[in-house]
Design an enzyme around this catalytic site. Sequence first.
Site, PDB file in Angstrom:
ATOM      1  CG  ASP A 394      42.863  37.964  35.788  1.00 23.38           C
ATOM      2  OD1 ASP A 394      42.464  37.189  36.457  1.00 23.38           O
ATOM      3  OD2 ASP A 394      42.233  39.148  36.065  1.00 23.38           O
ATOM      4  CG  ASP A 735      40.872  42.788  36.276  1.00 22.81           C
ATOM      5  OD1 ASP A 735      41.301  42.108  37.092  1.00 22.81           O
ATOM      6  OD2 ASP A 735      39.962  42.089  36.286  1.00 22.81           O
TER       7      ASP A 735
END
Length: 1042
Positions: A394, A735
């Site tokens: 990410d 996340d």
Amino acid sequence: MGTEANSDVYSTAINGINEIGYPDKEKEEDLGLEVQKKKEKKQKKKKGKNVDDLKQELDLEDHKLSIEELEAKYETSLQGLTSARAAEILARDGPNTLTPPKGTPEIIKFLKQMIGGFSLLLWAGAILCWIAYGILYAQDHNTSRDNLYLGIVLAVVVILTGCFAYFQEAKSTNIMASFNQMIPQQAVVTRNGQKLEIPAKDLVVGDLVDVKGGDRIPADLRIIFAQGCKVDNSSLTGESEAQPRSSEFTHENPLETKNIAFYSTTCLEGTARGFVINTGDQTIIGRIASLASGVGNEKTPIAVEIEHFVHIVAGVAVSVGVLFFIIAICMGYSALNSIIFLIGIIVANVPEGLLATVTVTLSLTAKRMAKKNCLVKNLEAVETLGSTSIICSDKTGTLTQNRMTVAHLWFDDHIHIADTSEDQSHHSFEQTPETWNALCKIVSLCNRAEFKAGQDDVPIMKKVAVGDASETALLKFSEVITGNVMNIRSQNRKVCEIPFNSTNKFQLSIHETDDPQDQRLLLVMKGAPERILEKCSTIMIGGKELPLDESMKDSFQTAYMELGGLGERVLGFCHLYLPEEEYPSSYAFDIESMNFPTSNLCFVGLLSMIDPPRSTVPDAVTKCRSAGIKVIMVTGDHPITAKAIARSVGIISAGSETVDDIAKRLNIPVEQVNKREAKAAVVNGGELKDMSSEELDDILTNHAEIVFARTSPQQKLIIVEGCQRQNYVVAVTGDGVNDSPALKKADIGIAMGIAGSDAAKNAADMILLDDNFASIVTGVEEGRLIFDNIKKSIGYTLTKNVAELCPFLIYIIADIPLPIGTITILFIDLGTDIIPSVSFAYEKAERDIMNRKPRRKNVDRLVNQQLALYAYLQIGIIQSVGAFLNYFTVMAEQGFLPHTLVGIRIDWEKINNQDLEDSYGQEWTFSQRQFLEWTGYTAFFVSIVVEQLADLIIRKTRRNSVFQQGLFRNKFLLMGLASQVIIAAFLSYCPEMPYALKFTPLRAQYWFVAAPYALLIFVYDEIRKLFIRRYPGSWWDKNMYY
């Protein structure tokens, strides 16, 4: 995904190319997380959802419908549903909850730990021991209980290590439970024309629901009325910017339009009313939950390797056992005795201590990694990270700092670089010019963000502010520069303000000034750069207002394009001193009619912001590259921003070009570029949506540096599966709730400890406590080290198996008294060898550990042919010869020369034979022979221990000399060496041992008989390593390096 948000402030076109805000409709209408359209077809679907169906991205049409059309579609009205109709729908669709996955009963989880991998081998060994004891006991009730005790010990080992592993695994929580924690408990609904508060689980499609600031959205809603409503979609999409909600249809993409609010997201401020259009599993979060629960659960690489090792050991044991069963039958032994031999040989091959060694080693490494901010939930994930060949990372918060920061400024016709480090204390641009002072004042005043109270002692960059990400970035920037923004605001009192809105795309405020000599009011404005420029007729250069001519507009456009091309969010700033005569301090400003100038303003400058990379990331990416690991960025952010960050952290290296870069350099259309000439690729989610599996495989194979931008959760999952199709071991970071399917599917899922949602943390195998990509690289090194060290530990353990097996074979073939008993062997496997085996967990890495390519699945095995041959046929044979030498020495010194021992077994074991003669005519009673046999056991045992000292030292390295590694750096290995000697001495010299455990006190000289063989083992291995280092790639290297 933090600051990957889009805000309307920045949604502006640069010469037809969208800047950093919302993407162009035509290009992006299908991007992001498309909503699963409710299927109203009459065909019945199976209860068990097909994961492939869940991956399909279908469209939702409800955001395009008028209120009247919605009322007709859902048979509802602005008076809400009737209670009777709501009850019918609830009975049809079920409650507004997520269907929990079919859970595995705890007893099944526990039993899996009891019978998996090594455990199955040890259970087999235990059962065979009990069978052997049963057969012998049936023949003679006074038979030795060695096999009974051995079976019991093996069972206890399995149960203890199984319990340890079970409780370790039990710490991880169910994924679905964390989704359910996000679900609101109560909802305000209109039914029968009256507002009621009901449990959220009782909501149905067509209900009219009210939400206010602080509420969680209780279902997927189509907004029909809103007042100042903003929602936080970060748990779902990763966007941290507050997203405004209204009744307007603003975008084809359901995620981008303002009139849809999603289940489980939070209403930050304002109020809203909407019709429920999806409940429970049909909502977006329901689909993600189903997707996360329906993927994953594949075996970890280390589990596959252990299973492979078990097959090897079992294969060797059974093959050798059957071979000698046949030999025993051919030599005239009874079938019953031959079966006993078969069982003994199989049990002798079982590495009893290895299960405990591997479990403890993994646990110790997990604890060590926790100190380095890597929290391991699944023990086997420790090694998986070391096997990783692709990291799908990410962007926000992992590669970047997860905070918007001022990166560049443009004023006085120059671009200035701001400090984007953690403390922002070293801004290098000139801060004295008049233009800068004017710009700084606008930035401070035209800003609604404020610091929370009670943070006087907190560093500026760590203070918590109330306001969106961009406003907060400007506030902190101003605070660092000016020292006290609130003081500046108090000296320049605000008279009136127009907050930002999506129609105007600017924010404006009017202030009194802090100059007592100047009574004029100051109008300040910020917003989309070209919108601000339109309102200006002059520009400040060198502190003076100059006409905004075409030349200056070109300079502005060049700067704007340059900053936008860096993937930064750009804002324009301007001001105007209002004439005192027309606008005295008593003037009544009206923001509705805007009875003040909003044109002919003075343009002052541009500021651009970006979520800057973490300082440790570029070095970490370089280490990954040298370790043969491909780092792929997978983000929901805009391609320009993603590409800029990828270049700054080294994911796209300095000399690499994308197809667009090549087209621009050659000045040709993109279509004419050969895609394989581009080393790097930036793939948009829209392109990925239309790709076949083969096209995705082609990108993954032919491009060394890849960025995926504007990806949805389904697409992230598809990327992971694409990598796994190439036989890569894939690590994924994430996340948000939207990341959980990919985290679960990956070989190792890595969640963020600070910014991560509970769902992401539960789906992951590992949690980064500091959200820092550099911690992953630390984990990779630890993972590779643990694989190396488990390999060393297995090599150490297997070596003495030959020395334990040979006595049984010679006992059968040569008919000699048994050289070593099963209990004695047990004390080697679970006594002297356990501490040394575990000590490898503390062994430091060899120098080349992060310069090797990742190990290949099913090729670079934990136990390969080279290791097996080296342990069994080389070092193992040397150990056996040394141990037999000591055994025959003991026997010879007591009167039984080697040739007299051959064929003596039957007479030796007769209880009623009390006068067996030795080589010198001495007669031996049965009890005397038994004591001598035990002395032989002890001598054989001590020889193995002495030779294992050398084996332990040589296993410190596989390629380097132990002198290069440092002979005494590993304190635990020294403890292992000492423990072997101490345990052996205790067993040999402790009183009552002969009759309790069949160990006898040995004369001192017997401890040194095997010492030359220990020295031979050490010298032989050092020569092996020397040749491996000196002749890399040679036959020797290929066959002697394990």
